[in-house]
Design an enzyme around this catalytic site. Structure first.
Site, PDB file in Angstrom:
ATOM      1  N   HIS A  72       0.860  -1.189   0.000  1.00  0.00           N
ATOM      2  CA  HIS A  72       0.000   0.000   0.000  1.00  0.00           C
ATOM      3  C   HIS A  72       0.892   1.233   0.000  1.00  0.00           C
ATOM      4  O   HIS A  72       1.665   1.439   0.936  1.00  0.00           O
ATOM      5  CB  HIS A  72      -0.938   0.017   1.204  1.00  0.00           C
ATOM      6  CG  HIS A  72      -1.911   1.145   1.178  1.00  0.00           C
ATOM      7  ND1 HIS A  72      -3.189   1.033   0.654  1.00  0.00           N
ATOM      8  CD2 HIS A  72      -1.791   2.443   1.596  1.00  0.00           C
ATOM      9  CE1 HIS A  72      -3.807   2.193   0.763  1.00  0.00           C
ATOM     10  NE2 HIS A  72      -2.984   3.070   1.325  1.00  0.00           N
ATOM     11  N   CYS A  73       0.778   2.044  -1.038  1.00  0.00           N
ATOM     12  CA  CYS A  73       1.650   3.205  -1.192  1.00  0.00           C
ATOM     13  C   CYS A  73       0.934   4.452  -0.682  1.00  0.00           C
ATOM     14  O   CYS A  73      -0.090   4.865  -1.258  1.00  0.00           O
ATOM     15  CB  CYS A  73       2.051   3.397  -2.653  1.00  0.00           C
ATOM     16  SG  CYS A  73       3.170   4.787  -2.930  1.00  0.00           S
TER      17      CYS A  73
END
Length: 376
Positions: free
Chosen positions: A183-184
């Site tokens: 998850h960025c």
């Protein structure tokens, strides 16, 4: 004689019975506490017992509050991170157009002007396009219906839904993601099957743009840095003249507001581009290595543990989702005989990756290894 013996026996029996009763009443609380302790320990073991428990599981349980805090902070600050990326990138672009481009047009020869104009705008278009696509494109989610035709390898314990191969649950998005990498927060989005190429392309072109800006602006940076140091020195001289009240001396020349803003902007842009080139370049190289191996960031951790487990049994680990270095890149970029890499990679392209992300073709390997990987 018999009467005396009978009386003596009765008295002794009565005495022993009294001692037993006193002993029972004397140690009854201790026995009760010991029974409660054994019962509580049995209940605790029955509730927490897990044959797969190891040091990693214990650490995950201990750090669960920290993970919860990080997940919620990342979820709420994702929009702030995206806005920060847009603001910083826009500031560098504005400095180039307002400060550097007029200087380039006045001083550079025509071939260099043509090169900077074409390459700079191409790189900028690729950065904006891939960043926009990485933000707006969903990474891909498995169907939530319990009765579906999806070849699931397990059931997600949080979604309570079938989980296909290579999919993992994202605690920030609160749902499973196909071929999840991570998850960025800078995208405020998960990096998965359908936007992994956009994420990597953004990292690649952003790194290329920062390196290009740092190299081409090296001389300008040192000139601007020397000018800023000179401004500081002149400011000290003016302050010293004011303190000594030497009004008869000629005051040192001052820089205009435009000159100060120009030099500080050049230094700011060069430092920002160089820092991003180092940090984002390292991330880009790491993801390039993972793509070459045919695995994601999560699978890298899983494969390392699986490799150690099989080594203890004297077996060799093989990644069933790896098609060789060149095959992995073709699979990742979605390049085949009908889609050339020039039009799909060097130009903005919205073509989807190969497959749906619900099932994967695996390379031949040991059945035990393949089953173990799919079950994870």
């Amino acid at each position: 004689m018999r009467t005396r013996r009978w009386i003596f026996s009765a008295v002794m029996r009565l005495l022993l019975r009294c001692l037993r009763i006193g002993q029972r009443h004397r140690f009854w609380p201790t026995q009760k506490v010991w029974q409660l302790w054994l019962y509580g320990r049995l209940c605790l073991r029955s509730l927490l017992y897990n044959s797969f428990t190891d040091s990693d599981t214990v650490l995950d349980a201990l750090f669960e509050p920290v993970y919860w805090l990080v997940d919620h902070v990342t979820r709420w600050f994702g929009v702030v991170f995206v806005a920060l990326v847009i603001i910083l990138t826009s500031s560098v672009v504005c400095i180039v157009y307002v400060c550097l481009l007029p200087l380039i047009l006045r001083t550079y020869p025509l071939p260099w002007i043509f090169w900077h104009f074409i390459y700079g705008h191409w790189n900028l278009v690729m950065i904006v396009f891939h960043y926009y696509m990485a933000i707006t494109t969903q990474p891909g989610y498995p169907p939530q219906q319990s009765k579906s035709d999806v070849a699931a390898v397990s059931i997600c314990k949080k979604c309570i839904a079938p989980k296909p191969a290579r999919s993992h649950h994202c605690s920030i998005c609160n749902r499973c993601v196909l071929k999840m990498d991570h998850h960025c927060p800078w995208l405020n989005n998960c990096v998965g099957h359908f936007n992994h190429r956009y994420f990597f392309s953004f990292c690649l072109f952003m790194t290329m743009g920062c390196i290009y800006s740092s190299i081409s602006g090296w001389d300008m940076f040192w000139e601007a840095y020397a000018a800023i140091e000179k401004m500081k020195l002149l400011a000290k001289e003016r302050l010293q003249m004011t303190v000594n009240q030497t009004y008869g001396q000629t005051p040192p020349p001052t820089f205009t507001f435009h000159q100060r803003a120009f030099h500080k902007s050049v230094v700011y842009a060069w430092v920002l581009c160089s820092s991003v080139a180092l940090a984002l370049g390292a991330l880009m190289i790491w993801h390039a290595v993972l793509i070459t191996r045919g695995e994601t960031s999560i699978e890298r951790h899983i494969n390392r543990k699986e490799k150690k487990r099989l080594q203890k049994k004297g077996k060799v680990f093989r990644n069933p989702y790896s098609y060789g270095p060149l095959g992995n890149w073709k699979e990742f970029l979605g390049v085949d005989a009908n889609r050339h890499w020039v039009t799909r990679v060097l130009l903005p392209s919205t073509h989807p990756p190969k497959g749906t992300g619900l099932s994967w073709d695996t390379t031949p390997c040991v059945p035990e290894q393949k089953t173990a990987l799919l079950a994870i």
